[in-house]
Design a protein around this motif. Structure first.
Motif, PDB file in Angstrom:
ATOM      1  N   PRO A 134      34.210  29.336  34.480  1.00  0.00           N
ATOM      2  CA  PRO A 134      33.428  28.295  35.149  1.00  0.00           C
ATOM      3  C   PRO A 134      33.849  28.078  36.604  1.00  0.00           C
ATOM      4  O   PRO A 134      33.065  27.525  37.384  1.00  0.00           O
ATOM      5  CB  PRO A 134      33.721  27.038  34.311  1.00  0.00           C
ATOM      6  N   ASP A 135      35.069  28.516  36.954  1.00  0.00           N
ATOM      7  CA  ASP A 135      35.569  28.318  38.312  1.00  0.00           C
ATOM      8  C   ASP A 135      35.232  29.477  39.244  1.00  0.00           C
ATOM      9  O   ASP A 135      35.587  29.446  40.426  1.00  0.00           O
ATOM     10  CB  ASP A 135      37.094  28.114  38.278  1.00  0.00           C
ATOM     11  N   TRP A 136      34.548  30.506  38.715  1.00  0.00           N
ATOM     12  CA  TRP A 136      34.163  31.630  39.563  1.00  0.00           C
ATOM     13  C   TRP A 136      32.821  31.281  40.235  1.00  0.00           C
ATOM     14  O   TRP A 136      31.766  31.417  39.623  1.00  0.00           O
ATOM     15  CB  TRP A 136      34.048  32.936  38.773  1.00  0.00           C
ATOM     16  N   ARG A 137      32.908  30.818  41.454  1.00  0.00           N
ATOM     17  CA  ARG A 137      31.738  30.493  42.284  1.00  0.00           C
ATOM     18  C   ARG A 137      30.693  29.663  41.525  1.00  0.00           C
ATOM     19  O   ARG A 137      29.517  30.076  41.419  1.00  0.00           O
ATOM     20  CB  ARG A 137      31.121  31.770  42.856  1.00  0.00           C
TER      21      ARG A 137
ATOM     22  N   GLY B 239      44.605  47.934  41.308  1.00  0.00           N
ATOM     23  CA  GLY B 239      44.010  48.964  42.153  1.00  0.00           C
ATOM     24  C   GLY B 239      42.664  48.606  42.730  1.00  0.00           C
ATOM     25  O   GLY B 239      42.107  49.367  43.528  1.00  0.00           O
ATOM     26  N   LEU B 240      42.129  47.444  42.342  1.00  0.00           N
ATOM     27  CA  LEU B 240      40.839  46.990  42.846  1.00  0.00           C
ATOM     28  C   LEU B 240      41.034  45.817  43.795  1.00  0.00           C
ATOM     29  O   LEU B 240      42.025  45.086  43.721  1.00  0.00           O
ATOM     30  CB  LEU B 240      39.922  46.566  41.694  1.00  0.00           C
ATOM     31  N   GLU B 241      40.086  45.631  44.680  1.00  0.00           N
ATOM     32  CA  GLU B 241      40.097  44.490  45.598  1.00  0.00           C
ATOM     33  C   GLU B 241      39.355  43.333  44.936  1.00  0.00           C
ATOM     34  O   GLU B 241      38.138  43.409  44.707  1.00  0.00           O
ATOM     35  CB  GLU B 241      39.409  44.871  46.910  1.00  0.00           C
ATOM     36  N   LEU B 242      40.076  42.273  44.615  1.00  0.00           N
ATOM     37  CA  LEU B 242      39.458  41.146  43.936  1.00  0.00           C
ATOM     38  C   LEU B 242      38.596  40.334  44.893  1.00  0.00           C
ATOM     39  O   LEU B 242      39.022  40.019  46.013  1.00  0.00           O
ATOM     40  CB  LEU B 242      40.533  40.231  43.337  1.00  0.00           C
ATOM     41  N   LEU B 243      37.394  40.005  44.465  1.00  0.00           N
ATOM     42  CA  LEU B 243      36.575  39.072  45.224  1.00  0.00           C
ATOM     43  C   LEU B 243      37.103  37.661  44.970  1.00  0.00           C
ATOM     44  O   LEU B 243      37.635  37.349  43.906  1.00  0.00           O
ATOM     45  CB  LEU B 243      35.110  39.150  44.783  1.00  0.00           C
ATOM     46  N   GLU B 244      36.960  36.808  45.985  1.00  0.00           N
ATOM     47  CA  GLU B 244      37.362  35.415  45.813  1.00  0.00           C
ATOM     48  C   GLU B 244      36.506  34.753  44.744  1.00  0.00           C
ATOM     49  O   GLU B 244      35.309  35.055  44.651  1.00  0.00           O
ATOM     50  CB  GLU B 244      37.220  34.664  47.141  1.00  0.00           C
ATOM     51  N   PRO B 245      37.081  33.901  43.923  1.00  0.00           N
ATOM     52  CA  PRO B 245      38.425  33.302  43.975  1.00  0.00           C
ATOM     53  C   PRO B 245      39.463  34.020  43.121  1.00  0.00           C
ATOM     54  O   PRO B 245      40.439  33.398  42.695  1.00  0.00           O
ATOM     55  CB  PRO B 245      38.153  31.898  43.428  1.00  0.00           C
ATOM     56  N   GLY B 246      39.298  35.295  42.828  1.00  0.00           N
ATOM     57  CA  GLY B 246      40.259  36.024  42.023  1.00  0.00           C
ATOM     58  C   GLY B 246      39.968  35.922  40.540  1.00  0.00           C
ATOM     59  O   GLY B 246      38.828  35.751  40.115  1.00  0.00           O
ATOM     60  N   VAL B 247      41.024  36.033  39.738  1.00  0.00           N
ATOM     61  CA  VAL B 247      40.893  35.909  38.283  1.00  0.00           C
ATOM     62  C   VAL B 247      41.129  34.445  37.920  1.00  0.00           C
ATOM     63  O   VAL B 247      42.237  33.926  38.051  1.00  0.00           O
ATOM     64  CB  VAL B 247      41.895  36.822  37.552  1.00  0.00           C
ATOM     65  N   VAL B 248      40.077  33.794  37.473  1.00  0.00           N
ATOM     66  CA  VAL B 248      40.096  32.358  37.189  1.00  0.00           C
ATOM     67  C   VAL B 248      39.334  32.102  35.887  1.00  0.00           C
ATOM     68  O   VAL B 248      38.711  33.015  35.337  1.00  0.00           O
ATOM     69  CB  VAL B 248      39.439  31.556  38.340  1.00  0.00           C
ATOM     70  N   ARG B 249      39.379  30.870  35.403  1.00  0.00           N
ATOM     71  CA  ARG B 249      38.486  30.526  34.306  1.00  0.00           C
ATOM     72  C   ARG B 249      37.055  30.782  34.768  1.00  0.00           C
ATOM     73  O   ARG B 249      36.688  30.474  35.902  1.00  0.00           O
ATOM     74  CB  ARG B 249      38.642  29.055  33.911  1.00  0.00           C
TER      75      ARG B 249
END
Length: 260
Positions: A235-238, A223-233
């Motif tokens: 360390p891989d989030w920006r 129900g939420l709008e995911l910010l890039e890069p989504g659900v990731v490890r």
């Protein structure tokens, strides 16, 4: 042993004190160190992963404050104070911390001494008691404006029987569009040693830990709008630094925005 008006069981490990030991703190007991060292035997990358999770918190808070103008944070399950606390990363914001461990609460009182009482507050409450958290947080936060709910490595302390997804839904239902959910969660499906480590930890702690896979963690953002890069490890989030990029954290994480 007592801390304030509440007892502290020094014979049973507590996840907040285990994390404190991993982060180099001194607010832990022999049983906490035993559990922490045992976890390191089963999952050697755990300490680096904890540091990577803290770095994820800092990057997400910085992003929401700088790019989206968020100035209100509800940080639930904050644990013992460490580097890059939410109010330090976003110093011009209103922040409410929530935890229910007596040692954490003692440190919180010391941490907030001298701080602007209207800008930073600490609640003694359990994550399951969302009604109370929201009611008391309203003394500091304006729920008529966007709020970022921070659930950083805390939902694994909620069993499936307690329905963690419903807890997330209740929290987000109280917020206005433009609010955010920042969530990280230890993963069961990244490093092979995690399953064994989680099982052994559960034998020595009151709190039963439930590590989850990518699909289960991603479902918390329904129900939420995911910010890039989504659900990731995490360390891989920006990532910003090489240390971010190479961190071995076995933790899923993401940021979701509440749409109108």
């Amino acid at each position: 042993m007592t801390q304030g008006s509440r007892p502290v069981d020094t014979q049973v490990a507590h996840i907040a004190r285990v994390y404190d030991y991993w982060l180099g703190g001194k607010d832990n007991f022999a049983i906490d160190r035993q559990v922490a060292d045992m976890m390191k035997e089963d999952s050697p990358e755990v300490v680096e992963g904890v540091l990577g999770n803290r770095a994820f918190l800092a990057r997400t808070v910085r992003c929401l404050a700088a790019d989206y103008g968020v100035r209100q944070f509800l940080d639930i399950g904050t644990g013992l104070p460490a580097a890059n606390n939410t109010h330090e990363v976003a110093p011009d914001s209103r922040v409410v911390y929530v935890d229910n461990d007596p040692i954490v609460l003692s440190h919180a009182r010391a941490l907030l001494t001298g701080a602007d009482p209207g800008a930073t507050a600490y609640l003694d409450a359990d994550l399951r008691d969302t009604e109370r958290i929201l009611r008391e947080a309203a003394d500091t936060l304006d729920f008529g404006r966007p709020v970022a709910v921070m659930l950083i490595a805390v939902l694994h302390c909620i069993t499936d029987e307690d329905d963690p997804a419903a807890i997330v839904r209740r929290l987000m239902a109280a917020l206005v569009p433009g609010s955010f959910l920042v969530l990280s969660h230890p993963a069961i499906d990244i490093h092979s040693g995690v399953r064994k480590a989680a099982s052994r930890m559960n034998q020595l702690m009151h709190t039963r830990l439930t590590f989850r896979d990518h699909g289960q963690v991603a479902s918390f953002f329904d129900g939420l709008e995911l910010l890039e890069p989504g659900v990731v490890r995490v360390p891989d989030w920006r990532p910003v630094t090489e240390a971010d990029r190479t961190n071995p954290a076995a933790v899923w994480g993401g940021v979701g925005r509440l749409r109108a």
